[in-house]
Design a protein around this motif. Structure first.
Motif, PDB file in Angstrom:
ATOM      1  N   GLN A 191       0.847  -1.194   0.000  1.00  0.00           N
ATOM      2  CA  GLN A 191       0.000   0.000   0.000  1.00  0.00           C
ATOM      3  C   GLN A 191       0.881   1.242   0.000  1.00  0.00           C
ATOM      4  O   GLN A 191       1.917   1.274   0.650  1.00  0.00           O
ATOM      5  CB  GLN A 191      -0.881   0.009   1.246  1.00  0.00           C
ATOM      6  N   SER A 192       0.448   2.261  -0.732  1.00  0.00           N
ATOM      7  CA  SER A 192       1.182   3.527  -0.723  1.00  0.00           C
ATOM      8  C   SER A 192       1.206   4.076   0.701  1.00  0.00           C
ATOM      9  O   SER A 192       0.271   3.891   1.473  1.00  0.00           O
ATOM     10  CB  SER A 192       0.539   4.530  -1.684  1.00  0.00           C
ATOM     11  N   ARG A 193       2.291   4.751   1.059  1.00  0.00           N
ATOM     12  CA  ARG A 193       2.416   5.305   2.415  1.00  0.00           C
ATOM     13  C   ARG A 193       1.515   6.508   2.622  1.00  0.00           C
ATOM     14  O   ARG A 193       1.136   6.820   3.730  1.00  0.00           O
ATOM     15  CB  ARG A 193       3.875   5.697   2.696  1.00  0.00           C
ATOM     16  N   ARG A 194       1.198   7.192   1.551  1.00  0.00           N
ATOM     17  CA  ARG A 194       0.309   8.354   1.599  1.00  0.00           C
ATOM     18  C   ARG A 194      -0.795   8.148   0.579  1.00  0.00           C
ATOM     19  O   ARG A 194      -0.633   7.388  -0.366  1.00  0.00           O
ATOM     20  CB  ARG A 194       1.105   9.623   1.294  1.00  0.00           C
ATOM     21  N   PRO A 195      -1.913   8.836   0.724  1.00  0.00           N
ATOM     22  CA  PRO A 195      -2.993   8.651  -0.246  1.00  0.00           C
ATOM     23  C   PRO A 195      -2.602   9.182  -1.622  1.00  0.00           C
ATOM     24  O   PRO A 195      -1.818  10.112  -1.749  1.00  0.00           O
ATOM     25  CB  PRO A 195      -4.146   9.450   0.347  1.00  0.00           C
ATOM     26  N   VAL A 196      -3.186   8.567  -2.645  1.00  0.00           N
ATOM     27  CA  VAL A 196      -2.971   9.022  -4.016  1.00  0.00           C
ATOM     28  C   VAL A 196      -4.100   9.931  -4.462  1.00  0.00           C
ATOM     29  O   VAL A 196      -4.014  10.560  -5.510  1.00  0.00           O
ATOM     30  CB  VAL A 196      -2.813   7.829  -4.982  1.00  0.00           C
ATOM     31  N   TYR A 197      -5.157   9.996  -3.650  1.00  0.00           N
ATOM     32  CA  TYR A 197      -6.321  10.820  -3.956  1.00  0.00           C
ATOM     33  C   TYR A 197      -6.953  11.242  -2.633  1.00  0.00           C
ATOM     34  O   TYR A 197      -7.095  10.438  -1.709  1.00  0.00           O
ATOM     35  CB  TYR A 197      -7.326  10.008  -4.778  1.00  0.00           C
ATOM     36  N   VAL A 198      -7.294  12.521  -2.543  1.00  0.00           N
ATOM     37  CA  VAL A 198      -7.966  13.052  -1.350  1.00  0.00           C
ATOM     38  C   VAL A 198      -9.134  13.909  -1.792  1.00  0.00           C
ATOM     39  O   VAL A 198      -9.023  14.686  -2.745  1.00  0.00           O
ATOM     40  CB  VAL A 198      -7.003  13.893  -0.474  1.00  0.00           C
ATOM     41  N   LYS A 199     -10.243  13.744  -1.093  1.00  0.00           N
ATOM     42  CA  LYS A 199     -11.412  14.593  -1.312  1.00  0.00           C
ATOM     43  C   LYS A 199     -11.776  15.194   0.038  1.00  0.00           C
ATOM     44  O   LYS A 199     -11.924  14.470   1.023  1.00  0.00           O
ATOM     45  CB  LYS A 199     -12.573  13.760  -1.855  1.00  0.00           C
ATOM     46  N   LEU A 200     -11.872  16.513   0.085  1.00  0.00           N
ATOM     47  CA  LEU A 200     -12.248  17.223   1.301  1.00  0.00           C
ATOM     48  C   LEU A 200     -13.512  18.022   1.033  1.00  0.00           C
ATOM     49  O   LEU A 200     -13.662  18.615  -0.035  1.00  0.00           O
ATOM     50  CB  LEU A 200     -11.145  18.197   1.743  1.00  0.00           C
ATOM     51  N   ARG A 201     -14.393  18.030   1.997  1.00  0.00           N
ATOM     52  CA  ARG A 201     -15.624  18.818   1.896  1.00  0.00           C
ATOM     53  C   ARG A 201     -15.778  19.594   3.199  1.00  0.00           C
ATOM     54  O   ARG A 201     -15.510  19.071   4.279  1.00  0.00           O
ATOM     55  CB  ARG A 201     -16.818  17.903   1.694  1.00  0.00           C
ATOM     56  N   GLY A 202     -16.230  20.836   3.083  1.00  0.00           N
ATOM     57  CA  GLY A 202     -16.408  21.657   4.274  1.00  0.00           C
ATOM     58  C   GLY A 202     -17.525  22.662   4.119  1.00  0.00           C
ATOM     59  O   GLY A 202     -18.119  22.805   3.049  1.00  0.00           O
ATOM     60  N   ALA A 203     -17.784  23.344   5.218  1.00  0.00           N
ATOM     61  CA  ALA A 203     -18.793  24.397   5.247  1.00  0.00           C
ATOM     62  C   ALA A 203     -18.079  25.744   5.346  1.00  0.00           C
ATOM     63  O   ALA A 203     -17.317  25.977   6.288  1.00  0.00           O
ATOM     64  CB  ALA A 203     -19.721  24.203   6.445  1.00  0.00           C
TER      65      ALA A 203
END
Length: 155
Positions: A101-113
């Motif tokens: 497994q990669s040590r860090r993510p290859v894709y990130v999705k963030l959602r906020g207000a």
């Protein structure tokens, strides 16, 4: 080859680390909505990284920098007139190939207000998100082996 998808919603347990290289965004990201009065400006969302799939052959898929992802979310909030963004949802997708497994993510999705705090926010306690906290949450989550269709299906 499988993908590992981690959805994280628990509060952080670590403080930021002094080695953070990306400066804090001008619009802070918060773990929770402040108790003081604020104006709600709507939601903001960013995606960063590569949507890998079962046919991805490159063993060196680039990983995502959380500092950059946080800055993009803060910038999206600022574009709506916000002076703070409350982090509501986080997804990190890790790439697994040949059991590694990669040590860090290859894709990130963030959602906020996106919110606007008053200039004088007396009695307003803010809980800012630190990059190290978000990284720790991502690493501490329980990985689930899923297909690319499941990993990128949304919530």
């Amino acid at each position: 080859m499988t993908l590992a998808c981690v959805l994280l919603l628990a509060p952080p347990v670590r403080a930021g680390e002094p080695g953070d290289t990306i400066p804090a965004p001008a619009v802070p990201l918060l773990w929770e909505s402040p108790g003081c009065g604020h104006q709600k400006l709507g939601s903001v969302e960013i995606e960063l990284g590569e949507r890998v799939s079962e046919i991805t052959q490159d063993p060196n898929v680039p990983t995502v920098d959380y500092g950059r992802a946080m800055k993009l979310l803060a910038d999206a909030g600022a574009a709506k007139g916000a002076n703070a963004v409350v982090l509501r949802w986080h997804q990190g997708v890790y790439f697994t190939r040949s059991g590694r497994q990669s040590r860090r993510p290859v894709y990130v999705k963030l959602r906020g207000a996106a919110i606007r705090l008053p200039d004088i926010a007396t009695g307003c306690t803010l809980q800012p998100v630190q990059r190290a906290d978000l990284e720790a949450r991502s690493r501490s989550g329980v990985a689930a082996n899923v297909t690319s269709r499941e990993a990128f299906a949304g919530e």
